[in-house]
Write a protein that holds these residues in place. Structure first.
Motif, PDB file in Angstrom:
ATOM      1  N   ASN A 275       0.781  -1.235   0.000  1.00 48.94           N
ATOM      2  CA  ASN A 275       0.000   0.000   0.000  1.00 48.94           C
ATOM      3  C   ASN A 275       0.813   1.286   0.000  1.00 48.94           C
ATOM      4  N   TYR A 320       0.486   6.579   1.509  1.00 49.26           N
ATOM      5  CA  TYR A 320       0.029   5.206   1.350  1.00 49.26           C
ATOM      6  C   TYR A 320      -1.469   5.145   1.089  1.00 49.26           C
ATOM      7  N   ASP A 322      -5.089   3.705   1.844  1.00 48.47           N
ATOM      8  CA  ASP A 322      -5.876   3.122   2.919  1.00 48.47           C
ATOM      9  C   ASP A 322      -7.315   2.949   2.422  1.00 48.47           C
ATOM     10  N   ASN A 323      -7.578   1.760   1.886  1.00 45.37           N
ATOM     11  CA  ASN A 323      -8.908   1.456   1.340  1.00 45.37           C
ATOM     12  C   ASN A 323      -9.356   2.484   0.292  1.00 45.37           C
ATOM     13  N   LYS A 327      -3.376   8.457   2.291  1.00 45.86           N
ATOM     14  CA  LYS A 327      -3.068   8.967   3.625  1.00 45.86           C
ATOM     15  C   LYS A 327      -1.570   9.165   3.764  1.00 45.86           C
TER      16      LYS A 327
END
Length: 340
Positions: A275, A320, A322-323, A327
């Motif tokens: 990610n 990164y 995050d779903n 973020k």
């Protein structure tokens, strides 16, 4: 007693006045010196250099960059690294040896996440100096047998390989080293204010032409292979520091519905799949920032944090996923440098 003290003060006043006047004159002189700017291409990418100096140093700066190219470029058939990859005799110079030794040290520190022997895999996936087809599992497993920083060494005269098929790839460290080499030349000239950028890797010193700290943007990691977009994630106040960013949003391709990016994990043999979208590293030398930024992309979030804990000179700004949402995480020591 008071009379003697007053006399001493009267004698000191002219010296204080002289000091103030001299300081003002020096500041005015510094402000009158122009900022030179030069741009061009090197290492298969672009460079931008700004520095405060009376003379145009572009020829000397390009000469220094070409020295690095002659040592470390896989695209230069006569470079030291190309001759090593082709198993040809070659005399090793100080530049190549410095980078080789540093690469080996960082490989150990990152447990092989950074590894300059990854060249055959990078080529096989179509991201290196040879454009090959996407490999199958058998090809990947075969290439993994000749990957590993422990399989190359320096014996005092030459680079020794455990297998002649081993090839070196310094693309994840050479740009940073080139930035440092240019900065070193500017330091030798006594230049206090400059910014050196090669392919996104940066070193700054002093202040900018606006008389404020250098401000360097961190690009928002959106898939943009043509580099047409330049939306910024943040801006950092960068003074007397080096910065390098590694990300999988520039150099990639799709096969079917799957994205394959240029960062290859030397241990698995495959492009990384996690990610982290981009890793920006700040430290005192760009060559270290460059290498560790790549290592963090390979290691992932948890591995990068462990490396940061044992290397207090490193600061990181990591973007990164995050779903589906971007973020950010950054080193606490970086907080004061973030502008927005």
């Amino acid at each position: 007693m008071n009379t003697n003290r007053n006399k001493r003060l009267l004698w000191q006043i002219p010296f204080l006045v002289l000091l103030i006047v001299g300081t003002v004159l020096i500041i005015r002189q510094q402000q009158s010196i122009p900022y030179q700017k030069c741009t061009g291409t090197i290492f298969g990418t672009t460079y931008h250099i700004t520095y405060q100096y009376d003379d145009d140093l572009q020829a000397e700066l390009e000469g220094r960059m070409k020295e690095v190219d002659n040592a470390l470029s896989m695209f230069n058939k006569e470079s030291i690294i190309s001759r090593i990859n082709n198993n040809q005799p070659v005399e090793l110079n100080a530049m190549f040896l410095e980078v080789f030794r540093l690469a080996q040290d960082i490989s150990k520190d990152t447990e092989g996440a950074f590894d300059i022997t990854v060249a055959p895999l990078v080529n096989a996936w179509g991201f290196g100096f040879k454009h090959e087809q996407m490999p199958d599992k058998h090809a990947v497993d075969s290439l993994k047998s000749i990957i590993g920083y422990q399989k190359v060494s320096y014996d005092g005269k030459r680079i020794k390989k455990s297998d002649p098929r081993i090839m070196l790839d310094c693309s994840a460290i050479a740009k940073g080293y080139g930035v440092d080499a240019v900065a070193s030349l500017l330091d030798e000239k006594g230049i206090s204010n400059y910014m050196v950028e090669i392919g996104g890797e940066v070193v700054t010193h002093g202040i900018s032409e606006k008389r404020i700290p250098w401000k360097i943007g961190v690009t928002k990691p959106t898939d943009d292979p043509l580099m047409e977009g330049s939306e910024l994630q943040t801006v950092l106040n960068l003074t007397d520091k080096a910065m390098a960013t590694s990300g999988n949003y520039r150099n990639f391709y799709y096969k079917g519905k799957r994205k394959y990016a240029h960062t290859i994990n030397p241990k698995t043999g495959y492009p990384v799949q996690h990610n982290i979208l981009s890793a920006t590293v700040l430290t005192n030398r760009c060559v270290r920032a460059d290498a560790y930024a790549t290592a963090f992309m390979v290691m992932g979030f948890d591995g990068a944090k462990k490396v940061l804990e044992r290397n207090p000179d490193l600061m990181a700004y990591i973007i990164y996923d995050d779903n589906g949402q971007n973020k950010v995480w950054f080193s606490p020591s970086l907080k004061d440098k973030i502008e927005k």
